[in-house]
Structures are given as C-alpha cells and as structure tokens.
Design a protein around this motif. Structure first.
Motif, PDB file in Angstrom:
ATOM      1  N   VAL A  24       0.832  -1.201   0.000  1.00 44.65           N
ATOM      2  CA  VAL A  24       0.000   0.000   0.000  1.00 44.65           C
ATOM      3  C   VAL A  24       0.871   1.257   0.000  1.00 44.65           C
ATOM      4  O   VAL A  24       0.545   2.258  -0.649  1.00 44.65           O
ATOM      5  N   LEU A  25       1.998   1.206   0.726  1.00 38.67           N
ATOM      6  CA  LEU A  25       2.915   2.350   0.738  1.00 38.67           C
ATOM      7  C   LEU A  25       3.448   2.632  -0.660  1.00 38.67           C
ATOM      8  O   LEU A  25       3.560   3.797  -1.073  1.00 38.67           O
ATOM      9  N   LEU A  26       3.769   1.587  -1.399  1.00 36.31           N
ATOM     10  CA  LEU A  26       4.197   1.773  -2.783  1.00 36.31           C
ATOM     11  C   LEU A  26       3.093   2.431  -3.603  1.00 36.31           C
ATOM     12  O   LEU A  26       3.349   3.293  -4.449  1.00 36.31           O
ATOM     13  N   GLY A  27       1.858   2.021  -3.344  1.00 35.90           N
ATOM     14  CA  GLY A  27       0.730   2.616  -4.045  1.00 35.90           C
ATOM     15  C   GLY A  27       0.585   4.096  -3.740  1.00 35.90           C
ATOM     16  O   GLY A  27       0.278   4.905  -4.620  1.00 35.90           O
ATOM     17  N   VAL A  28       0.817   4.453  -2.477  1.00 35.51           N
ATOM     18  CA  VAL A  28       0.750   5.862  -2.088  1.00 35.51           C
ATOM     19  C   VAL A  28       1.828   6.667  -2.807  1.00 35.51           C
ATOM     20  O   VAL A  28       1.567   7.755  -3.339  1.00 35.51           O
ATOM     21  N   LEU A  29       3.040   6.139  -2.838  1.00 36.30           N
ATOM     22  CA  LEU A  29       4.137   6.836  -3.507  1.00 36.30           C
ATOM     23  C   LEU A  29       3.886   6.965  -5.006  1.00 36.30           C
ATOM     24  O   LEU A  29       4.186   7.991  -5.622  1.00 36.30           O
ATOM     25  N   ALA A  30       3.306   5.915  -5.596  1.00 31.90           N
ATOM     26  CA  ALA A  30       3.067   5.929  -7.043  1.00 31.90           C
ATOM     27  C   ALA A  30       1.917   6.845  -7.425  1.00 31.90           C
ATOM     28  O   ALA A  30       1.973   7.526  -8.452  1.00 31.90           O
ATOM     29  N   GLY A  31       0.872   6.896  -6.593  1.00 31.99           N
ATOM     30  CA  GLY A  31      -0.335   7.620  -6.975  1.00 31.99           C
ATOM     31  C   GLY A  31      -0.395   9.061  -6.528  1.00 31.99           C
ATOM     32  O   GLY A  31      -0.627   9.973  -7.328  1.00 31.99           O
ATOM     33  N   LEU A  32      -0.179   9.290  -5.247  1.00 32.80           N
ATOM     34  CA  LEU A  32      -0.395  10.627  -4.709  1.00 32.80           C
ATOM     35  C   LEU A  32       0.720  11.601  -5.067  1.00 32.80           C
ATOM     36  O   LEU A  32       0.615  12.790  -4.763  1.00 32.80           O
ATOM     37  N   SER A  45       8.810  -3.870  -8.699  1.00 27.21           N
ATOM     38  CA  SER A  45       7.766  -2.999  -8.151  1.00 27.21           C
ATOM     39  C   SER A  45       8.304  -1.597  -7.883  1.00 27.21           C
ATOM     40  O   SER A  45       7.643  -0.598  -8.186  1.00 27.21           O
ATOM     41  N   VAL A  46       9.498  -1.517  -7.316  1.00 29.84           N
ATOM     42  CA  VAL A  46      10.078  -0.211  -6.986  1.00 29.84           C
ATOM     43  C   VAL A  46      10.354   0.595  -8.255  1.00 29.84           C
ATOM     44  O   VAL A  46      10.062   1.800  -8.324  1.00 29.84           O
ATOM     45  N   VAL A  47      10.930  -0.061  -9.269  1.00 30.74           N
ATOM     46  CA  VAL A  47      11.203   0.643 -10.523  1.00 30.74           C
ATOM     47  C   VAL A  47       9.892   1.079 -11.181  1.00 30.74           C
ATOM     48  O   VAL A  47       9.796   2.173 -11.756  1.00 30.74           O
ATOM     49  N   LEU A  48       8.867   0.234 -11.072  1.00 32.73           N
ATOM     50  CA  LEU A  48       7.563   0.570 -11.634  1.00 32.73           C
ATOM     51  C   LEU A  48       6.989   1.810 -10.955  1.00 32.73           C
ATOM     52  O   LEU A  48       6.376   2.667 -11.611  1.00 32.73           O
ATOM     53  N   VAL A  49       7.185   1.917  -9.654  1.00 33.49           N
ATOM     54  CA  VAL A  49       6.728   3.096  -8.923  1.00 33.49           C
ATOM     55  C   VAL A  49       7.402   4.358  -9.462  1.00 33.49           C
ATOM     56  O   VAL A  49       6.752   5.396  -9.645  1.00 33.49           O
ATOM     57  N   VAL A  50       8.701   4.273  -9.727  1.00 36.91           N
ATOM     58  CA  VAL A  50       9.423   5.429 -10.275  1.00 36.91           C
ATOM     59  C   VAL A  50       8.819   5.836 -11.614  1.00 36.91           C
ATOM     60  O   VAL A  50       8.616   7.027 -11.891  1.00 36.91           O
ATOM     61  N   GLY A  51       8.495   4.858 -12.449  1.00 35.45           N
ATOM     62  CA  GLY A  51       7.871   5.158 -13.731  1.00 35.45           C
ATOM     63  C   GLY A  51       6.504   5.801 -13.565  1.00 35.45           C
ATOM     64  O   GLY A  51       6.165   6.763 -14.277  1.00 35.45           O
ATOM     65  N   TYR A  52       5.717   5.303 -12.612  1.00 34.07           N
ATOM     66  CA  TYR A  52       4.397   5.871 -12.369  1.00 34.07           C
ATOM     67  C   TYR A  52       4.508   7.303 -11.849  1.00 34.07           C
ATOM     68  O   TYR A  52       3.661   8.142 -12.140  1.00 34.07           O
ATOM     69  N   VAL A  53       5.535   7.564 -11.044  1.00 34.96           N
ATOM     70  CA  VAL A  53       5.742   8.930 -10.538  1.00 34.96           C
ATOM     71  C   VAL A  53       5.990   9.884 -11.707  1.00 34.96           C
ATOM     72  O   VAL A  53       5.429  10.989 -11.764  1.00 34.96           O
ATOM     73  N   LEU A  54       6.836   9.471 -12.658  1.00 33.53           N
ATOM     74  CA  LEU A  54       7.103  10.303 -13.836  1.00 33.53           C
ATOM     75  C   LEU A  54       5.817  10.547 -14.620  1.00 33.53           C
ATOM     76  O   LEU A  54       5.546  11.668 -15.077  1.00 33.53           O
ATOM     77  N   GLN A  55       5.014   9.502 -14.790  1.00 35.32           N
ATOM     78  CA  GLN A  55       3.748   9.650 -15.494  1.00 35.32           C
ATOM     79  C   GLN A  55       2.837  10.643 -14.791  1.00 35.32           C
ATOM     80  O   GLN A  55       2.220  11.508 -15.432  1.00 35.32           O
TER      81      GLN A  55
END
Length: 311
Positions: A7-15, A188-198
């Motif tokens: 869930v923390l990864l989701g928070v970092l990726a989304g918010l 998952s961590v690298v995917l979060v970085v990509g989502y942050v850029l998006q």
C-alpha cells in the motif's frame, strides 16, 4: 512483501500527482500549447488502456480457436470489455446531463458575431465583435483564446480529466499490487518510479483547462483533483495485492478487462471534450506539435518502464 509495504508503494506511485500541481498551476498561460499537450497524453493513455483491456480477450479467442477452451471465457470478457467502455463513457455523459451541462468544453465567446475557422493559423490578427453601444470593437485572437478556454466549465472539465486519469491509475495500481504480492520487489520499486514520472506529466493535463483563466485555481481544488487522480492507485494496489491468487485465472482477467475498459471509456469522453477546445484555438502548428509532444513524452516514459522492469 507485506500488505502495508504494498500500500505504501501505491501511495508513492499515486499521490505524487500532487507534486506536479504547483508547477502546473504556475503554467496558466499558453493554453494553445498546454491543452494539445494534454490531449496527446490522453491519446496515449486511451491506447494503453484499450490494448491492456483487449489482451485477455485476445488470448481467450485464440484458445477458443485452437479448441483449448470453451466459448464462455471469450463471451464473458467481451461483455466486460464492451460493458466497461459503455459504463465509463456513459457514466460521464450522464454526469454532465444530470448537472445540466451538455457540452462541458464547448467554447463560448460572449458578444461574438461569428466563429473563426478552426483551420485559421493566425494568432495575431484582430477580430471585430459587437460592442454594447451598438458599435464594434477589435479583440485580438490571443484574447479570444482566453475567452474560449476560461469560464465556469474549467473546474468541471478538470474534474472530468482527473476522473479519467484516476480510473487509468486504478488499473496501474492493480498491476503494481500484483507484482508486490508476488514479491517482485525490485520490479515494483522501478515501476513506482515510472508511475511517478507519469503522474508528474498528467498533473499538467488536469490543470490544462485552467490555462488562460484570469485567476489561478484554488489549492483546495487542486488537492481534490490530485486525490481523485492519484487515490485510485492506492486502492488498485491494495486490491491487486489481495487478488494475487486469481491474477492468472479467469476472474483476474475479467477484473482487469473491466477496469481497463472502464478507464478507456472515461478517457475517451474526456479526450473528446478537450479536443473540442483544441479545435477553437489559434496557432494550428502549435496545436499539432503539442499533441504530438504529449504522445511522445508518455511513450518514452513507457519505454523506460518496460525496459527497466520488463512489465
């Protein structure tokens, strides 16, 4: 990976979409570029969602063709695909109808005697409009651009963009939660970085309807739009983590198809609304380059994500 960590990864990726709001808020001028750029971003998201929604259906049809499965999975996925599109597009259409707005992005120029041609490439020649005293007044095309984009529909259109992006991020969250649930931590961590850029890019798409407004949008509105756009990533990550067991089964394919098609329908609706604004802006070359730039930026981010994660 534990549920809390996922869930923390989701928070970092989304918010993190909220991080792009201050920058986008400062870029309120130049709507002739910002709105086409946003359209390019949404064109990419629409294609991405349609492709992801169709993949399980395509696999089911191929299995049926090779006599490896019955017709039921293909029928169920077809219903989910079409139903998601109709619900996503029709839901936003119904929202505008219920709120008394038939065309949220329809340009209106008060006092105008005629509409300029959408293909007019001139941005500096003055236009003549009726004045209150019965005479005429010259108004520059740049000023008309402001009148076309600004107005009471800006907040509503930004809300629709946030909803469409939020539904897209719900699907992204499902993928992230599935990877986290299978303990693919590095991916998952690298995917979060990509989502942050998006999300930093799509923040500009959310605030684009305000470009040219005389006053900037309030911080409370921007925070609300950011939560609407980014919050579903957190929800999707949680659901994806919970549904790891069914991710490769028919139920998982059905859920994925329905969510992605729902997002595609909503993004299609929002894209049409924004495009109706783009066609009324001057600077035809700028419009075309802006749309292409938005598409290319999102494509490059996706290339980086796939190249780094293989997902």
């Amino acid at each position: 990976m534990s549920e809390a960590q996922a869930v923390l990864l989701g928070v970092l990726a989304g918010l993190t979409v909220l991080l792009g709001m201050p920058l986008a808020r400062g870029l309120r001028t130049g709507q002739a570029l910002l709105i086409p750029l946003s359209c390019g971003v949404l064109v990419y998201l629409l294609g991405d969602m349609l492709a992801r929604a169709f993949m399980p259906l395509n696999s089911a049809l191929l299995r049926r063709y090779d006599s490896l499965a019955g017709v039921e999975p293909a029928v169920s996925l077809t219903v989910a695909f079409i139903g998601g599109l109709v619900l996503g597009y029709g839901g936003l259409t119904a929202y505008l109808a219920l709120t008394g707005v038939s065309d949220a992005a329809e340009p209106t120029v008060r006092g105008a005697t005629s509409e300029p041609s959408p293909t007019d490439d001139s941005s500096e020649l003055p236009a003549v409009h009726a004045a209150p005293n019965g005479g005429t007044t010259a108004v520059s095309a740049a000023a008309l651009d402001v009148q076309r984009v600004a107005g009471p529909s800006s907040s509503r259109l930004a809300l629709l963009v946030a909803i469409g992006i939020g539904l897209h991020n719900l699907g992204e969250g499902l993928a992230l939660g599935n990877l986290a649930g299978n303990d693919w931590i590095s991916i998952s961590v690298v995917l979060v970085v990509g989502y942050v850029l998006q999300n930093l890019v799509v923040a500009g798409a959310i605030t684009a309807p305000f470009a040219g407004d005389p006053q900037p949008p309030s911080w409370s509105h921007l925070a609300l739009f950011g939560v609407i756009a980014g919050g579903p990533t957190v929800l999707g990550t949680y659901l994806g983590w919970q549904l790891v067991g069914m991710a490769s089964g028919d139920a998982g394919d059905l859920t994925s198809t329905a969510v992605q098609a729902l997002a595609a329908g909503a993004i299609l609706f929002v894209l049409i609304q924004l495009l109706s604004s783009v066609t009324t802006l001057g600077r035809r070359t700028t419009r075309h380059l802006g749309l292409l730039a938005g598409l290319v930026i999102m494509l490059l981010i996706e290339v980086l994500i796939i190249g780094a994660t293989g997902a």
